[in-house]
Design an enzyme around this catalytic site. Sequence first.
Site, mmCIF file in Angstrom:
data_model
loop_
_atom_site.group_PDB
_atom_site.id
_atom_site.type_symbol
_atom_site.label_atom_id
_atom_site.label_comp_id
_atom_site.label_asym_id
_atom_site.label_seq_id
_atom_site.Cartn_x
_atom_site.Cartn_y
_atom_site.Cartn_z
ATOM 1 N N LYS A 88 0.861 -1.184 0.000
ATOM 2 C CA LYS A 88 0.000 0.000 0.000
ATOM 3 C C LYS A 88 0.898 1.234 0.000
ATOM 4 O O LYS A 88 1.787 1.389 0.848
ATOM 5 C CB LYS A 88 -0.885 -0.025 1.249
HETATM 6 O O1 G3P Z 1 -7.885 1.869 5.287
HETATM 7 C C1 G3P Z 1 -8.180 3.075 4.712
HETATM 8 C C2 G3P Z 1 -9.567 3.603 4.988
HETATM 9 O O2 G3P Z 1 -10.527 2.615 4.773
HETATM 10 C C3 G3P Z 1 -9.716 4.341 6.284
HETATM 11 O O3 G3P Z 1 -11.050 4.579 6.646
HETATM 12 O O4 G3P Z 1 -12.713 5.295 8.315
HETATM 13 O O5 G3P Z 1 -10.305 5.958 8.615
HETATM 14 O O6 G3P Z 1 -11.688 6.998 6.838
HETATM 15 P P1 G3P Z 1 -11.449 5.774 7.668
#
Ligand code: G3P
Length: 222
Positions: A88
Amino acid sequence: MQIYLDTASIEEIKKAAATGLLNGVTTNPTLIMKEGRDFKTEISEIVKILKAHTDDFTVSAEVNSTEWKDMVKEGLEYAKWDKHIIIKVPMTQDGLIAVQEFKRRKIRTNVTLCFSPNQALLAAKAGAFIISPFVGRIDDAGASGMDLIGQIKQIYENYGYETKVLVASVRTPTHVRDAALIGADIATIPYKVFEQLFSHPLTDKGIAQFQADTAAYHQKLR
Ligand code: G3P
C-alpha cells in the site's frame, strides 16, 4: 464484488474469515498501531488466518516512507514475507514512482488516500493493482464519495485500465450497496459494517415466526 475487511484486529479477521466470504484485508498505520503489536508479526498472522480459508486473497501492508526509494526498500521487505501481501503506497508523485518500480518487479500495489478522479487516472497509468478512493472521508468533507467511484469507473472503462477500484473508508451498509450498484471491484469494510450486511429485521421476524409456528404444530400433536 470482493469484500475485504478494513482492520488489523485478529479477532475480527478470524470471525469474518470463518464465514467464507472474505477476499482480503486492508491495513493502514492507524489500524496497525491500534493493535500495538510488531508489524511483521501482525501482517503474518493475518495472512495465516486467510490462508486457512482460501488461496485467493490479498493483504495490504502500507509503507511509512515518503520518498520513493525508501518506499521501494520497505515494500520489497514486506513482499518477501508472503506472495499474498500487496504494498500500500500513498497517492503522491513519489508513491507513483514506487508503484512503477514494484510493477517492474511484479509486486502488486494498492494506491491509497485517493480523493480525485485525476489521482485515480495517474495511479492506473503507473500500473497500480488497486486504487483506494476514501468515500467516507469525502462524505465527511461535504462531497459525495460515491460520485467519485462512478467517475473513476468511467475513466477506467474509457481506456481499458485494469486497476481495480476498491471502495475504502466505508462507514455504512449503504456505502457497500452503492459500491456494488456502481460495479466497484472491491469494498473494504470495518467489521461492524460486515456484520450489519447479514441482517434485516424482517429476516429475524420471519425466523421467529417460522419457529413459533413449528413449535405450535408439534404442541398440537402431543
Ligand atoms: O484503510 C483506509 C480507509 O478505509 C480508512 O477509513 O474510516 O479511517 O476513513 P477511515
